[in-house]
Design an enzyme around this catalytic site. Structure first.
Site, PDB file in Angstrom:
ATOM      1  N   LYS A 301      -0.225  -4.169 -17.411  1.00 37.79           N
ATOM      2  CA  LYS A 301      -0.431  -2.933 -18.170  1.00 37.79           C
ATOM      3  C   LYS A 301      -1.415  -3.218 -19.288  1.00 37.79           C
ATOM      4  O   LYS A 301      -1.177  -4.077 -20.126  1.00 37.79           O
ATOM      5  CB  LYS A 301       0.913  -2.448 -18.738  1.00 37.79           C
ATOM      6  CG  LYS A 301       0.796  -1.312 -19.770  1.00 37.79           C
ATOM      7  CD  LYS A 301       2.165  -0.827 -20.245  1.00 37.79           C
ATOM      8  CE  LYS A 301       2.033   0.166 -21.399  1.00 37.79           C
ATOM      9  NZ  LYS A 301       3.337   0.655 -21.899  1.00 37.79           N
ATOM     10  N   ASP A 306      -1.361   2.294 -27.851  1.00 37.87           N
ATOM     11  CA  ASP A 306      -0.440   3.343 -27.404  1.00 37.87           C
ATOM     12  C   ASP A 306       0.018   4.177 -28.596  1.00 37.87           C
ATOM     13  O   ASP A 306       0.926   3.799 -29.327  1.00 37.87           O
ATOM     14  CB  ASP A 306       0.775   2.696 -26.703  1.00 37.87           C
ATOM     15  CG  ASP A 306       1.735   3.750 -26.149  1.00 37.87           C
ATOM     16  OD1 ASP A 306       1.362   4.951 -26.146  1.00 37.87           O
ATOM     17  OD2 ASP A 306       2.840   3.365 -25.703  1.00 37.87           O
ATOM     18  N   LYS A 313       3.931   9.031 -31.165  1.00 40.34           N
ATOM     19  CA  LYS A 313       4.944   8.137 -31.731  1.00 40.34           C
ATOM     20  C   LYS A 313       5.008   8.330 -33.243  1.00 40.34           C
ATOM     21  O   LYS A 313       3.995   8.628 -33.866  1.00 40.34           O
ATOM     22  CB  LYS A 313       4.555   6.668 -31.463  1.00 40.34           C
ATOM     23  CG  LYS A 313       4.747   6.192 -30.042  1.00 40.34           C
ATOM     24  CD  LYS A 313       4.383   4.709 -29.941  1.00 40.34           C
ATOM     25  CE  LYS A 313       4.469   4.215 -28.507  1.00 40.34           C
ATOM     26  NZ  LYS A 313       5.816   4.229 -27.947  1.00 40.34           N
ATOM     27  N   ASP A 324       0.236  -3.344 -26.649  1.00 42.41           N
ATOM     28  CA  ASP A 324       0.615  -2.699 -25.392  1.00 42.41           C
ATOM     29  C   ASP A 324      -0.299  -3.124 -24.231  1.00 42.41           C
ATOM     30  O   ASP A 324      -0.128  -2.678 -23.098  1.00 42.41           O
ATOM     31  CB  ASP A 324       0.610  -1.174 -25.567  1.00 42.41           C
ATOM     32  CG  ASP A 324       1.717  -0.493 -24.782  1.00 42.41           C
ATOM     33  OD1 ASP A 324       2.681  -1.181 -24.382  1.00 42.41           O
ATOM     34  OD2 ASP A 324       1.613   0.733 -24.557  1.00 42.41           O
ATOM     35  N   ASP A 383       4.157   9.722 -23.645  1.00 49.97           N
ATOM     36  CA  ASP A 383       4.369   8.361 -24.156  1.00 49.97           C
ATOM     37  C   ASP A 383       4.909   7.419 -23.069  1.00 49.97           C
ATOM     38  O   ASP A 383       4.951   6.210 -23.248  1.00 49.97           O
ATOM     39  CB  ASP A 383       5.331   8.407 -25.359  1.00 49.97           C
ATOM     40  CG  ASP A 383       5.282   7.134 -26.184  1.00 49.97           C
ATOM     41  OD1 ASP A 383       4.363   6.318 -25.971  1.00 49.97           O
ATOM     42  OD2 ASP A 383       6.170   6.951 -27.040  1.00 49.97           O
ATOM     43  N   GLU A 385       3.416   6.353 -20.592  1.00 39.52           N
ATOM     44  CA  GLU A 385       2.102   6.218 -19.953  1.00 39.52           C
ATOM     45  C   GLU A 385       1.970   4.939 -19.140  1.00 39.52           C
ATOM     46  O   GLU A 385       1.182   4.873 -18.196  1.00 39.52           O
ATOM     47  CB  GLU A 385       0.985   6.291 -21.001  1.00 39.52           C
ATOM     48  CG  GLU A 385       0.640   4.964 -21.715  1.00 39.52           C
ATOM     49  CD  GLU A 385       1.772   4.374 -22.533  1.00 39.52           C
ATOM     50  OE1 GLU A 385       2.694   5.128 -22.886  1.00 39.52           O
ATOM     51  OE2 GLU A 385       1.758   3.154 -22.802  1.00 39.52           O
ATOM     52  N   ARG A 387       3.932   3.451 -16.994  1.00 43.18           N
ATOM     53  CA  ARG A 387       4.284   3.601 -15.582  1.00 43.18           C
ATOM     54  C   ARG A 387       3.235   4.429 -14.845  1.00 43.18           C
ATOM     55  O   ARG A 387       3.037   4.261 -13.640  1.00 43.18           O
ATOM     56  CB  ARG A 387       5.687   4.217 -15.460  1.00 43.18           C
ATOM     57  CG  ARG A 387       5.815   5.579 -16.076  1.00 43.18           C
ATOM     58  CD  ARG A 387       7.254   5.979 -16.333  1.00 43.18           C
ATOM     59  NE  ARG A 387       7.793   5.353 -17.540  1.00 43.18           N
ATOM     60  CZ  ARG A 387       9.035   5.508 -17.972  1.00 43.18           C
ATOM     61  NH1 ARG A 387       9.883   6.254 -17.286  1.00 43.18           N
ATOM     62  NH2 ARG A 387       9.440   4.936 -19.081  1.00 43.18           N
TER      63      ARG A 387
HETATM   64  N1  BES Z   1       4.552   0.903 -24.935  1.00 46.22           N
HETATM   65  C1  BES Z   1       5.755   1.635 -24.974  1.00 46.22           C
HETATM   66  C2  BES Z   1       6.996   0.753 -24.878  1.00 46.22           C
HETATM   67  C3  BES Z   1       7.317  -0.051 -26.088  1.00 46.22           C
HETATM   68  C4  BES Z   1       8.119   0.473 -27.068  1.00 46.22           C
HETATM   69  C5  BES Z   1       6.874  -1.328 -26.200  1.00 46.22           C
HETATM   70  C6  BES Z   1       8.459  -0.293 -28.169  1.00 46.22           C
HETATM   71  C7  BES Z   1       7.208  -2.091 -27.271  1.00 46.22           C
HETATM   72  C8  BES Z   1       8.012  -1.578 -28.256  1.00 46.22           C
HETATM   73  C9  BES Z   1       5.818   2.620 -23.827  1.00 46.22           C
HETATM   74  O1  BES Z   1       4.602   3.138 -23.432  1.00 46.22           O
HETATM   75  C10 BES Z   1       6.641   3.765 -24.287  1.00 46.22           C
HETATM   76  O2  BES Z   1       6.244   4.414 -25.190  1.00 46.22           O
HETATM   77  N2  BES Z   1       7.799   3.965 -23.644  1.00 46.22           N
HETATM   78  C11 BES Z   1       8.669   5.007 -24.009  1.00 46.22           C
HETATM   79  C12 BES Z   1       9.207   5.629 -22.743  1.00 46.22           C
HETATM   80  C13 BES Z   1       9.968   6.894 -22.962  1.00 46.22           C
HETATM   81  C14 BES Z   1       9.029   7.966 -23.502  1.00 46.22           C
HETATM   82  C15 BES Z   1      10.565   7.334 -21.651  1.00 46.22           C
HETATM   83  C16 BES Z   1       9.799   4.414 -24.843  1.00 46.22           C
HETATM   84  O3  BES Z   1      10.265   3.329 -24.546  1.00 46.22           O
HETATM   85  O4  BES Z   1      10.166   5.035 -25.820  1.00 46.22           O
HETATM   86 ZN    ZN Z   2       2.990   1.921 -23.799  1.00 44.40          ZN
HETATM   87 MN    MN Z   3       4.049   4.811 -24.607  1.00 41.26          MN
END
Ligand code: BES
Ligand code: ZN
Ligand code: MN
Length: 533
Positions: A301, A306, A313, A324, A383, A385, A387
């Protein structure tokens, strides 16, 4: 780094630091007598002073304890460093990596170090861990096993031990001073490590250490890519970095631009890229093994920042989101090692690189995208993104007819909640692959913990208007839900997914992991691929 097997007497060994291992509750004077009888008898008074100093500092040989003393010219080494090894029966390479890193971090100026690995021969047999012909018994566990056993698999042979020290020494020496005024990054040390007391040939030792050196070097390189801020490390820059690694080795690397990505029909990836001004890139690196029967795809990824997109966020959640792209950095680092150490398996390194931004053309929550494999996706949360970009990258891997797919990503906050920063989550459709990765992670000092992919989690990904939606509702089992989403694109290929959001970033130095972006996963993937055929 340079590596030597020595048998010069301890007191006559020149070094900036002579490191002597001490098992729990051993007597220092007895150890020095074992290490160098003549010295111990000729300098009985000095030995007594050293013993007293150990007592004074309550140095008992507890695992990881360090006692450093100046030698005032009494022996050839400038410093005498005792390091606690813990219980002899529990000694393992994983711990050596940790104390070597801590020593290297603490003694930044030390360039020549001699390790007196007492008794290492008593606990291991000869085999070379990361070098070309390997001991498969750790990597391919036999019979019934559970995650807990695999995650603790110890490496005790001398080669693994020496390799771990080489790795730890270089990892602990990592610095990133590019943006600090007046600090010179080029002053990074080129160490010489001498080893005494190992029951292996110099050739075996050097091969093991060189593997460790290459892996640690690539990890540190990946860490620098992660440490770079997002205003520098754009998808374009990341692609240039991949190219430059390929150029120095015999890897091939092609970088697809927006137009070519459109032609491939990567609608899911392009959806994420829409909100950013920086153009996205799809990076394809390839190592063709001369005698390979199989190809493994590693998919990273590469979100260089992000923000969450329109599902923005909050500031605290966004602060470190330059990391990220850790999965991408890990893929680049791993490919660098593979090119150098040339295993008998072909490796395809894939990276989907883009920012996730809320620009004027950004995805609206509720938009529907068509992925490369034809499945439609309702984006209920912009968010989620990672996947979306991985879906198309995995489809690309399937199209390349690879035999196995391993993706690596800072995918969910949920995995940080579940496992914290000390372990990554692993999921997959092929239990042998998952077990092998967990065992390789254990030997590499990277903990992986398996999370389930229960069919029930698919219910949360049902969309009213499309084939799938990208974010399961309710925030339950977030990491498994993301895993289930990815599985939809694997077309039944053996596949494993590493969610490294937790151990990918540390707020303070922890053994061989530096604070900031750790590039967690390079070692696991290297140990795995170097043992694969
Ligand atoms: N890059 C983030 C995941 C992440 C969160 C990495 C905190 C490191 C620390 C990912 O893209 C994301 O935002 N995931 C969301 C998914 C949700 C919206 C289903 C998450 O984990 O909040
Ligand atoms: Zn992310
Ligand atoms: Mn995200």
């Amino acid at each position: 780094m340079k590596f030597k097997l020595i048998n010069s007497p301890f007191a006559e060994t020149t070094a900036d630091a002579a490191v002597v291992g001490v098992f729990l509750d051993e007597r220092i004077d007895e150890i020095l007598a074992t290490v160098d009888v003549e010295f111990a008898s000729a300098k009985a008074e000095l030995v007594q002073h050293i013993s007293d100093a150990a007592k004074e500092d309550k140095f008992t040989g507890k695992l990881g304890q360090i006692l450093a003393l100046p030698t005032y010219g009494q022996i050839a080494a400038k410093r005498l460093v005792f390091v606690g090894l813990g219980k002899a029966s529990e000694m393992k390479a994983q711990d050596a990596r940790k104390y070597a890193a801590n020593l290297s971090r603490r003694f930044k100026s030390v360039e020549k170090v001699a390790f007196f690995l007492r008794n290492a021969n008593a606990v291991g047999t000869e085999s070379s861990a990361g070098s070309k012909k390997k001991d498969k018994k750790h990597a391919t566990p036999e019979g019934e096993s559970n995650g807990a056993d695999l995650a603790e698999t110890p490496s005790t042979d001398s080669s693994s031990y020496a390799q771990a020290i080489a790795e730890g020494w270089k990892l602990g020496g990592y610095t990133f001073n590019k943006y600090k005024s007046g600090k010179d990054e080029s002053s990074s040390k080129e160490a010489t490590i001498k080893f005494a007391g190992l029951d292996i040939s110099e050739k075996t030792l050097v091969a093991a250490c060189q593997s460790g050196d290459a892996i640690a070097e690539a990890t540190n390189h990946a860490r620098r890519l992660i440490a770079e801020p997002a205003n520098y490390m754009t998808p374009t820059k990341l692609a240039e970095e991949a190219k430059s690694v390929a150029k120095k080795t015999d890897l091939t690397c092609k970088v697809l631009d927006v137009e070519q990505i459109e032609k491939l029909g990567m609608g899911s990836f392009l959806g994420v890229a829409r909100g950013a001004k920086e153009p996205c890139k799809f990076i394809v690196m390839k190592y063709d093994a001369p005698k390979s029967k199989r190809t493994v795809a590693i998919v990273g990824k590469g979100i260089t920042f992000d923000s969450g997109g329109l599902s923005l966020k909050p500031p605290v959640g966004m602060e470190h989101m330059k990391y990220d792209m850790t999965g991408a950095a890990v893929v680049i680092g791993t490919m660098q090692v593979i090119a150098e150490l040339q295993p008998d398996v072909s490796v395809l390194g894939l990276i989907a690189a883009t920012e996730n931004m809320p620009g004027h053309d950004a995805l609206h929550p509720g938009d529907v995208l068509k992925s490369m494999n034809g499945k439609t996706i309702e984006v209920n949360n912009t968010d989620a993104e990672g996947r979306l970009v991985l879906a198309d990258a995995i489809t690309y891997a399937v199209g390349e007819k690879v035999d196995e797919i391993i993706d690596i990503a800072t995918l969910t906050g949920a995995v940080v909640t579940a496992l914290g920063r000390c372990a990554a989550g692993i999921m997959g459709s092929d239990q042998t692959l998952v077990d092998n990765l967990i065992a390789c992670g254990a030997r590499a000092g990277e903990k992986l913990w398996q999370l389930p992919l229960f069919e029930e989690y698919k219910d949360g990904l049902k969309s009213d208007i499309a084939d799938l939606k990208n974010a399961g509702s309710g925030g339950q089992a977030g990491s498994s839900s993301a895993g289930m989403f990815l599985q939809e694109f694997t077309e039944g290929k053996p596949w494993a997914h590493l969610d490294i959001a937790g151990p990918g970033w540390l707020d303070r130095d922890r053994d061989e992991c530096n604070k900031g972006g750790t590039a967690f996963g390079v070692r696991t993937l290297c140990y795995y691929l170097l043992n694969a055929e």
